[in-house]
Scaffold this active site. Structure first.
Site, mmCIF file in Angstrom:
data_model
loop_
_atom_site.group_PDB
_atom_site.id
_atom_site.type_symbol
_atom_site.label_atom_id
_atom_site.label_comp_id
_atom_site.label_asym_id
_atom_site.label_seq_id
_atom_site.Cartn_x
_atom_site.Cartn_y
_atom_site.Cartn_z
ATOM 1 N N SER A 149 -0.925 -7.519 4.088
ATOM 2 C CA SER A 149 -2.051 -8.093 3.350
ATOM 3 C C SER A 149 -1.533 -8.602 2.020
ATOM 4 O O SER A 149 -0.528 -8.091 1.505
ATOM 5 C CB SER A 149 -3.126 -7.026 3.108
ATOM 6 O OG SER A 149 -4.099 -7.477 2.177
ATOM 7 N N TYR A 165 -4.949 1.433 0.057
ATOM 8 C CA TYR A 165 -4.747 0.275 0.928
ATOM 9 C C TYR A 165 -3.626 -0.610 0.393
ATOM 10 O O TYR A 165 -2.720 -0.998 1.133
ATOM 11 C CB TYR A 165 -6.042 -0.513 1.040
ATOM 12 C CG TYR A 165 -5.955 -1.712 1.959
ATOM 13 C CD1 TYR A 165 -5.960 -1.554 3.337
ATOM 14 C CD2 TYR A 165 -5.875 -3.010 1.446
ATOM 15 C CE1 TYR A 165 -5.885 -2.649 4.180
ATOM 16 C CE2 TYR A 165 -5.810 -4.110 2.271
ATOM 17 C CZ TYR A 165 -5.814 -3.924 3.650
ATOM 18 O OH TYR A 165 -5.718 -5.017 4.485
#
Length: 262
Positions: A149, A165
């Site tokens: 990501s 995350y």
């Protein structure tokens, strides 16, 4: 004689395993591989969602099947690999996409939530790659695509508190580079894709908190990702067209990661 562009992107005869494949980015990537001729195995936790996704692919003429498994659980990962090898044969393409996120200020972030994110996003990628490598790829080569990501490339806009995350996706990026260097000798290409903001169930909270229009405005292309934007890079990295690409990390984010301070 060199191959044509059509031959380089042709995945007929290849088997692909996609985790987190029942919806969102995983299903989009599965569609790309299936449309290029690969047989696909979808994996996710929920059987009903997998059945629906598999039916969607089959209606499009794609050879698709599924296995329900939790990629945060080692026994499930072992079952997934065993069943895939039994039902499809050797795995040529592995897409590590299953993931979790958690939103909380760093000072309030629970250890249990941290461990949940790390177990799925990092440990799960390692365990599945290791098993697929040992039982299918090391003797014959293959392609591993890790979904990271742009959150793994830096921090966040104010108000988006996803420390675990971001940390996990940063780990995925260097896991990709290190594994590519170690397994290149076996003819295994390992690369990572870093999506930006794509509307999905996983990002619904982020989009609600920050606003789709605001997030789109942050990107030089002034848009969010859609249900086509990962298909091209997935096919490139999975096919012979990308045979000399390994250890690379590509952001697919409308240009957000190119911004100074972005």
């Amino acid at each position: 004689m060199t191959r044509t562009i059509q031959q380089l992107f042709d995945l007929r005869g290849k088997n692909a395993l996609i985790t987190g494949g029942s919806r969102g980015l995983g299903l989009q990537m599965a569609q790309a591989l299936g449309e290029a001729g690969a047989r696909v195995m979808l994996c996710a936790r929920k059987a009903d969602e997998l059945e629906q996704a598999c039916a969607t692919l089959q209606d499009a003429g794609i050879d698709a099947r599924w296995v329900a498994a939790d990629c945060a659980v080692e026994a499930d990962i072992q079952k997934l690999v065993t069943e895939t090898l039994h039902r499809m044969g050797d795995i040529d393409i592995l897409i590590n996409n299953a993931g979790a996120t958690w939103g909380a200020p760093a000072q309030d972030h629970s250890v249990a939530a941290w461990d949940k994110v790390m177990n799925l996003n990092v440990r799960g990628y390692f365990l599945l790659s290791q098993l697929v490598g040992k039982h299918s790829m090391i003797e014959r080569g293959g392609r591993i695509i890790n979904v990271a990501s742009i959150a793994g490339l830096g921090g966040n806009p104010v108000g988006l508190n996803t420390l675990a995350y971001n940390t996990s996706k940063g780990a995925v990026i260097n896991f990709t580079r290190a594994l590519a260097c170690e397994w290149g000798q076996y003819g295994i290409n390992v690369n990572a894709i870093c999506p930006g903001f794509f509307p999905s169930k996983m990002t619904a909270g982020t989009l609600a908190a920050l606003g789709e229009e605001r997030l789109a405005a942050l990107a030089p292309l002034k848009r969010l990702g859609d249900d086509e934007d990962l298909k091209g890079i997935t096919l490139l990295l999975a096919s012979a067209a990308g045979k000399h690409i390994t250890g690379q990390v590509l952001a697919v984010d409308g240009g957000v990661s190119a911004l100074v301070g972005g």
